[in-house]
Design a protein around this motif. Structure first.
Motif, mmCIF file in Angstrom:
data_model
loop_
_atom_site.group_PDB
_atom_site.id
_atom_site.type_symbol
_atom_site.label_atom_id
_atom_site.label_comp_id
_atom_site.label_asym_id
_atom_site.label_seq_id
_atom_site.Cartn_x
_atom_site.Cartn_y
_atom_site.Cartn_z
ATOM 1 N N UNK A 1 -9.533 2.906 -1.174
ATOM 2 C CA UNK A 1 -9.260 4.220 -2.417
ATOM 3 C C UNK A 1 -8.551 5.740 -1.542
ATOM 4 N N UNK A 2 -8.102 4.969 -0.249
ATOM 5 C CA UNK A 2 -7.260 6.736 0.082
ATOM 6 C C UNK A 2 -6.320 6.154 -0.195
ATOM 7 N N UNK A 3 -5.411 5.368 -0.758
ATOM 8 C CA UNK A 3 -3.979 5.518 -1.454
ATOM 9 C C UNK A 3 -3.778 4.689 -2.132
ATOM 10 N N UNK A 4 -2.931 4.329 -2.648
ATOM 11 C CA UNK A 4 -2.147 3.469 -3.708
ATOM 12 C C UNK A 4 -1.409 3.034 -3.039
ATOM 13 N N UNK A 5 -0.223 1.763 -3.041
ATOM 14 C CA UNK A 5 1.377 2.176 -2.554
ATOM 15 C C UNK A 5 1.685 1.131 -3.692
ATOM 16 N N UNK A 6 3.420 0.930 -4.052
ATOM 17 C CA UNK A 6 3.985 -0.774 -4.768
ATOM 18 C C UNK A 6 4.812 -0.765 -3.538
ATOM 19 N N UNK A 7 5.301 -2.101 -3.603
ATOM 20 C CA UNK A 7 6.053 -3.045 -2.900
ATOM 21 C C UNK A 7 6.927 -3.807 -4.078
ATOM 22 N N UNK A 8 7.524 -4.044 -3.118
ATOM 23 C CA UNK A 8 8.827 -5.452 -4.280
ATOM 24 C C UNK A 8 9.330 -5.800 -3.340
ATOM 25 N N UNK B 1 18.350 -11.763 -6.335
ATOM 26 C CA UNK B 1 19.761 -11.207 -6.946
ATOM 27 C C UNK B 1 19.089 -11.735 -8.426
ATOM 28 N N UNK B 2 18.233 -12.342 -8.828
ATOM 29 C CA UNK B 2 17.777 -12.823 -9.991
ATOM 30 C C UNK B 2 16.231 -12.834 -10.419
ATOM 31 N N UNK B 3 15.630 -12.147 -9.548
ATOM 32 C CA UNK B 3 14.347 -11.712 -9.719
ATOM 33 C C UNK B 3 14.268 -10.300 -8.974
ATOM 34 N N UNK B 4 12.577 -9.572 -9.870
ATOM 35 C CA UNK B 4 11.870 -8.370 -9.341
ATOM 36 C C UNK B 4 11.105 -8.966 -9.016
ATOM 37 N N UNK B 5 10.296 -8.348 -8.370
ATOM 38 C CA UNK B 5 8.966 -9.019 -8.103
ATOM 39 C C UNK B 5 7.822 -7.769 -7.467
ATOM 40 N N UNK B 6 7.556 -7.282 -7.716
ATOM 41 C CA UNK B 6 6.884 -6.061 -7.758
ATOM 42 C C UNK B 6 4.497 -6.260 -7.397
ATOM 43 N N UNK B 7 4.071 -5.611 -6.801
ATOM 44 C CA UNK B 7 2.940 -5.372 -6.536
ATOM 45 C C UNK B 7 2.375 -4.070 -6.740
ATOM 46 N N UNK C 1 14.877 -1.741 -11.415
ATOM 47 C CA UNK C 1 13.843 -0.999 -10.996
ATOM 48 C C UNK C 1 12.487 -0.603 -11.088
ATOM 49 N N UNK C 2 13.018 1.130 -11.491
ATOM 50 C CA UNK C 2 11.910 1.764 -11.126
ATOM 51 C C UNK C 2 11.342 2.286 -13.223
ATOM 52 N N UNK C 3 12.231 0.959 -14.243
ATOM 53 C CA UNK C 3 10.989 -0.420 -15.155
ATOM 54 C C UNK C 3 10.012 -1.164 -14.195
ATOM 55 N N UNK C 4 10.487 -1.676 -13.731
ATOM 56 C CA UNK C 4 9.089 -3.214 -12.991
ATOM 57 C C UNK C 4 8.205 -1.524 -12.245
ATOM 58 N N UNK C 5 8.857 -1.238 -10.924
ATOM 59 C CA UNK C 5 7.762 -0.346 -11.243
ATOM 60 C C UNK C 5 6.770 0.628 -11.685
#
Length: 399
Positions: A82-89, A93-99, A129-133
């Protein structure tokens, strides 16, 4: 003789301790000292600071309620998720993947948007990208205020330190300051990184290089990328530049310089197919390699020939890289692996012929079908590593 900067040495030692806890925790202080070759006094001081900052947690081994038990319970240390949270993407070209991940890199939520974004205006790409994040963060039950850093992994030549994308097949423009654009939109520190570097760190943290301090990764997708890990750290060029393996020169031909991309790039492999019909539609939707696999199984001689030529070129390139770095393992990932036996067999054969006799058997070749989520998790690992390097206090990272 000039001595090392004490503050720098403290930062290096702190990162070393924290990363050792990440890799081997729960772990005792004495084992941290053995693995890092730092004194027990130094380890005790660093771990006390990490405990104060809430980055690590103690775990007591043994029954502390049993007063009859001999000795004190052993205190083990582990990362505080719980020390931090991050987003990776992973931005393709044809897809955006976020975690979204916690401080240990464990995935809290993931999101895939099958949207074609290549050659769109920068503003449109940034909107998507903003919407996906934001959506992925909400899916994790968080808000952006809970996120410490975002890392976007993209194909192309990326200048990590400045956040500039020198070139990418996704963007119409060159030298795009995408990190500043997304930082302003999200009001959260945003890093851009080569997708090849992201998947390299993913394999080092979670995958097929967890046991190694040195390795090489080659990504075979729309672009050909290279990741080099040395002493547990990504090797980057001047300004934090990533490496576009497709620009590697293989020799001279009748038309001039012959680069790896001209032999093994996705567009080169698929380029001899008709520009209309089902295959063209598959390429437009980003499924060209999957469709090519089906055609190869149906004995399409044109594609089989292209796959063999690509495999030979990649095999020679790998031999050159092993000659330079002599890594214990070379991991190959990416859509080109879908070409199957014609590609893989020619790659192995060319590598065996090109590798110097003195280096035969030094490097293990590993082929891995990494998921898009795994690439995005690697981008999250890039963000986490930068947090590990940052000075902290009780309120969070001092970025």
């Amino acid at each position: 003789m000039k001595t090392a900067d004490p503050e720098l040495m403290r930062a290096i030692n702190r990162l070393n301790v924290l990363d050792t806890i990440r890799r081997h925790g729960p772990i005792a202080r004495v084992e941290i000292s053995e693995r890092t070759q730092l004194s027990t006094t130094t380890v005790s001081a660093i771990t006390a600071s990490l405990l104060d900052d809430g980055l690590i947690l103690p775990r007591h081994e043994g029954d502390i309620r049993n007063e009859a038990a001999r000795g004190r319970p052993r205190v083990m240390l582990e990362l505080n998720p719980d020390a931090a949270r991050v987003v990776g993407a992973k931005i393709a070209a044809n897809r955006l993947v976020f975690v979204v991940t916690d401080f240990r890199g464990d995935v809290l939520s993931k999101l895939t948007l099958p949207i074609r974004i290549d050659r769109q205006p920068i503003g449109v790409i940034a909107d998507l990208v903003e919407d996906g994040v934001r959506r992925c963060v909400v899916d994790a039950g968080l808000s952006l205020e809970d996120v410490d850093t975002v890392c976007l992994g993209l194909p192309g030549v990326i200048e990590h330190r400045t956040g500039h994308i020198r070139s990418s097949p996704i963007f119409r423009d060159t030298n795009v300051d995408f990190a500043s654009e997304m930082t302003a939109r999200l009001n959260t520190p945003t890093i851009v990184e080569s997708d090849a570097h992201a998947i390299t760190l993913a394999h080092h943290w979670f995958g097929k290089a967890r046991d190694l301090e040195d390795m090489v990764l080659i990504s075979l997708e729309q672009t050909l990328g290279l990741g080099v890990l040395h002493d547990n750290q990504l090797f980057r060029g001047a300004g934090g530049l990533s490496h576009n393996l497709g620009d590697l020169v293989l020799g001279m031909g009748p038309r001039g310089i012959v680069r790896l991309s001209s032999q093994a790039g996705e567009s080169e492999i698929l380029g001899e197919q008709p520009a209309s019909g089902r295959f063209a539609e598959a390429i437009r939707l980003g499924r060209g390699m999957t469709h090519a696999q089906a055609l190869i199984k149906a004995e399409d001689n044109t594609l089989i020939g292209a796959a063999i030529r690509a495999g030979e070129a990649v095999g020679v390139a790998i031999a050159n890289i092993v000659t330079l770095f002599a890594p214990p393992r070379v991991i190959l990932v990416g859509s080109s692996l879908a070409l199957g036996e014609p590609f893989l067999d020619s790659l192995r054969n060319a590598y065996a012929l090109a590798i110097p006799p003195s280096l035969k058997g030094v490097a293990e070749l590993v082929f891995d079908d990494s998921t898009d989520d795994f690439w995005a998790q690697g981008a999250a690992a890039v963000a986490l590593y930068e947090l590990y390097e940052s000075p902290w206090n009780t309120t969070g990272p001092a970025l």
